[in-house]
Motif scaffolding. Sequence first.
Motif, PDB file in Angstrom:
ATOM      1  N   SER A   1      51.481 -78.258 -25.166  1.00  0.00           N
ATOM      2  CA  SER A   1      51.944 -79.270 -24.218  1.00  0.00           C
ATOM      3  C   SER A   1      50.914 -79.432 -23.109  1.00  0.00           C
ATOM      4  CB  SER A   1      53.297 -78.858 -23.618  1.00  0.00           C
ATOM      5  OG  SER A   1      53.111 -77.784 -22.713  1.00  0.00           O
ATOM      6  N   LEU A   2      51.007 -80.529 -22.399  1.00  0.00           N
ATOM      7  CA  LEU A   2      50.071 -80.798 -21.300  1.00  0.00           C
ATOM      8  C   LEU A   2      50.230 -79.784 -20.169  1.00  0.00           C
ATOM      9  CD1 LEU A   2      50.324 -84.676 -21.129  1.00  0.00           C
ATOM     10  CD2 LEU A   2      48.489 -83.296 -22.123  1.00  0.00           C
ATOM     11  N   GLU A   3      51.392 -79.163 -20.062  1.00  0.00           N
ATOM     12  CA  GLU A   3      51.644 -78.188 -19.000  1.00  0.00           C
ATOM     13  C   GLU A   3      51.188 -76.781 -19.365  1.00  0.00           C
ATOM     14  OE1 GLU A   3      54.311 -80.094 -20.305  1.00  0.00           O
ATOM     15  OE2 GLU A   3      53.811 -81.678 -18.890  1.00  0.00           O
ATOM     16  N   GLN A   4      50.655 -76.612 -20.577  1.00  0.00           N
ATOM     17  CA  GLN A   4      50.227 -75.289 -21.052  1.00  0.00           C
ATOM     18  C   GLN A   4      49.130 -74.725 -20.154  1.00  0.00           C
ATOM     19  OE1 GLN A   4      51.197 -73.480 -23.869  1.00  0.00           O
ATOM     20  NE2 GLN A   4      49.812 -71.884 -23.191  1.00  0.00           N
ATOM     21  N   PRO A   5      49.338 -73.549 -19.562  1.00  0.00           N
ATOM     22  CA  PRO A   5      48.268 -72.937 -18.764  1.00  0.00           C
ATOM     23  C   PRO A   5      47.127 -72.492 -19.669  1.00  0.00           C
ATOM     24  CG  PRO A   5      50.350 -71.711 -18.535  1.00  0.00           C
ATOM     25  CD  PRO A   5      50.563 -72.778 -19.541  1.00  0.00           C
ATOM     26  N   LEU A   6      45.929 -72.607 -19.169  1.00  0.00           N
ATOM     27  CA  LEU A   6      44.747 -72.242 -19.952  1.00  0.00           C
ATOM     28  C   LEU A   6      44.303 -70.827 -19.645  1.00  0.00           C
ATOM     29  CD1 LEU A   6      42.749 -75.549 -19.504  1.00  0.00           C
ATOM     30  CD2 LEU A   6      44.032 -74.825 -21.511  1.00  0.00           C
ATOM     31  N   ARG A   7      43.614 -70.240 -20.623  1.00  0.00           N
ATOM     32  CA  ARG A   7      42.999 -68.932 -20.449  1.00  0.00           C
ATOM     33  C   ARG A   7      41.495 -69.089 -20.593  1.00  0.00           C
ATOM     34  NH1 ARG A   7      46.697 -65.778 -24.670  1.00  0.00           N
ATOM     35  NH2 ARG A   7      45.257 -66.942 -25.933  1.00  0.00           N
ATOM     36  N   ASP A   8      40.768 -68.129 -20.104  1.00  0.00           N
ATOM     37  CA  ASP A   8      39.316 -68.176 -20.188  1.00  0.00           C
ATOM     38  C   ASP A   8      38.874 -68.346 -21.643  1.00  0.00           C
ATOM     39  OD1 ASP A   8      36.753 -68.095 -19.005  1.00  0.00           O
ATOM     40  OD2 ASP A   8      36.530 -65.977 -19.532  1.00  0.00           O
TER      41      ASP A   8
ATOM     42  N   GLN B   1      46.353 -80.417 -19.147  1.00  0.00           N
ATOM     43  CA  GLN B   1      46.195 -81.740 -18.531  1.00  0.00           C
ATOM     44  C   GLN B   1      45.077 -81.731 -17.489  1.00  0.00           C
ATOM     45  OE1 GLN B   1      49.797 -83.505 -17.165  1.00  0.00           O
ATOM     46  NE2 GLN B   1      48.824 -85.460 -16.758  1.00  0.00           N
ATOM     47  N   ASP B   2      44.932 -80.656 -16.726  1.00  0.00           N
ATOM     48  CA  ASP B   2      43.839 -80.532 -15.754  1.00  0.00           C
ATOM     49  C   ASP B   2      42.486 -80.592 -16.463  1.00  0.00           C
ATOM     50  OD1 ASP B   2      45.702 -80.194 -13.686  1.00  0.00           O
ATOM     51  OD2 ASP B   2      45.659 -78.001 -13.882  1.00  0.00           O
ATOM     52  N   ALA B   3      42.397 -79.924 -17.609  1.00  0.00           N
ATOM     53  CA  ALA B   3      41.145 -79.910 -18.367  1.00  0.00           C
ATOM     54  C   ALA B   3      40.800 -81.311 -18.871  1.00  0.00           C
ATOM     55  CB  ALA B   3      41.237 -78.933 -19.533  1.00  0.00           C
TER      56      ALA B   3
ATOM     57  N   LEU C   1      37.091 -74.343 -14.605  1.00  0.00           N
ATOM     58  CA  LEU C   1      38.292 -74.742 -13.878  1.00  0.00           C
ATOM     59  C   LEU C   1      38.861 -73.544 -13.137  1.00  0.00           C
ATOM     60  CD1 LEU C   1      39.992 -76.861 -16.678  1.00  0.00           C
ATOM     61  CD2 LEU C   1      38.768 -77.713 -14.684  1.00  0.00           C
ATOM     62  N   PRO C   2      39.636 -73.790 -12.077  1.00  0.00           N
ATOM     63  CA  PRO C   2      40.232 -72.668 -11.333  1.00  0.00           C
ATOM     64  C   PRO C   2      41.328 -71.990 -12.155  1.00  0.00           C
ATOM     65  CG  PRO C   2      41.003 -74.763 -10.470  1.00  0.00           C
ATOM     66  CD  PRO C   2      39.947 -75.083 -11.486  1.00  0.00           C
ATOM     67  N   PRO C   3      41.563 -70.717 -11.916  1.00  0.00           N
ATOM     68  CA  PRO C   3      42.667 -70.031 -12.593  1.00  0.00           C
ATOM     69  C   PRO C   3      43.972 -70.788 -12.363  1.00  0.00           C
ATOM     70  CG  PRO C   3      41.318 -68.469 -11.387  1.00  0.00           C
ATOM     71  CD  PRO C   3      40.840 -69.838 -11.001  1.00  0.00           C
TER      72      PRO C   3
ATOM     73  N   ALA D   1      37.533 -63.205  -5.226  1.00  0.00           N
ATOM     74  CA  ALA D   1      38.213 -64.404  -5.718  1.00  0.00           C
ATOM     75  C   ALA D   1      38.222 -64.360  -7.249  1.00  0.00           C
ATOM     76  CB  ALA D   1      37.483 -65.647  -5.235  1.00  0.00           C
ATOM     77  N   PRO D   2      39.308 -64.853  -7.869  1.00  0.00           N
ATOM     78  CA  PRO D   2      39.365 -64.850  -9.332  1.00  0.00           C
ATOM     79  C   PRO D   2      38.243 -65.715  -9.916  1.00  0.00           C
ATOM     80  CG  PRO D   2      41.449 -65.616  -8.377  1.00  0.00           C
ATOM     81  CD  PRO D   2      40.491 -65.405  -7.256  1.00  0.00           C
ATOM     82  N   ALA D   3      37.719 -65.281 -11.036  1.00  0.00           N
ATOM     83  CA  ALA D   3      36.629 -66.020 -11.699  1.00  0.00           C
ATOM     84  C   ALA D   3      37.177 -67.326 -12.274  1.00  0.00           C
ATOM     85  CB  ALA D   3      36.040 -65.172 -12.812  1.00  0.00           C
ATOM     86  N   PRO D   4      36.354 -68.377 -12.278  1.00  0.00           N
ATOM     87  CA  PRO D   4      36.805 -69.637 -12.870  1.00  0.00           C
ATOM     88  C   PRO D   4      36.969 -69.494 -14.388  1.00  0.00           C
ATOM     89  CG  PRO D   4      34.503 -69.782 -12.223  1.00  0.00           C
ATOM     90  CD  PRO D   4      35.003 -68.467 -11.750  1.00  0.00           C
ATOM     91  N   LEU D   5      37.830 -70.330 -14.953  1.00  0.00           N
ATOM     92  CA  LEU D   5      38.042 -70.359 -16.400  1.00  0.00           C
ATOM     93  C   LEU D   5      36.936 -71.180 -17.046  1.00  0.00           C
ATOM     94  CD1 LEU D   5      41.860 -71.187 -16.433  1.00  0.00           C
ATOM     95  CD2 LEU D   5      40.789 -68.939 -16.581  1.00  0.00           C
ATOM     96  N   ARG D   6      36.371 -70.678 -18.120  1.00  0.00           N
ATOM     97  CA  ARG D   6      35.378 -71.446 -18.889  1.00  0.00           C
ATOM     98  C   ARG D   6      36.118 -72.099 -20.045  1.00  0.00           C
ATOM     99  NH1 ARG D   6      31.888 -66.238 -19.473  1.00  0.00           N
ATOM    100  NH2 ARG D   6      34.036 -65.549 -19.473  1.00  0.00           N
TER     101      ARG D   6
END
Length: 100
Positions: A67-74, A38-40, A31-33, A7-12
């Motif tokens: 933006s709030l829709e910006q995907p996060l990286r680790d 906005q999720d954060a 958080l999940p990949p 499983a992919p590692a969670p994002l820190r």
Amino acid sequence: MQTPGAAPAPLRIEVVYSPGPDRIDLRALQLPPGATLQDALAASGVLERHGLALQALRCGIRGRAASLEQPLRDRDRVELYRPLQVDPMQARRLRARKRG
């Protein structure tokens, strides 16, 4: 490095807000990949803790507006920015006037 089939590692992620001078609210999250900015914010609880409305604040990742829709990286650092209390040009003029 991921092993095949794992499983992919969670994002820190860190979420940071400064409610005033010399005060910082820092939350470390996992958080999940695929999580977004906005999720954060929702997972951190910072908005509720300080009674903030997301529409009244700007936010970004490591000093860059996002933006709030910006995907996060680790290891991203999500930052909430307060509105300026004083126009920076006016503040410089006041400091210069004080110095004489």
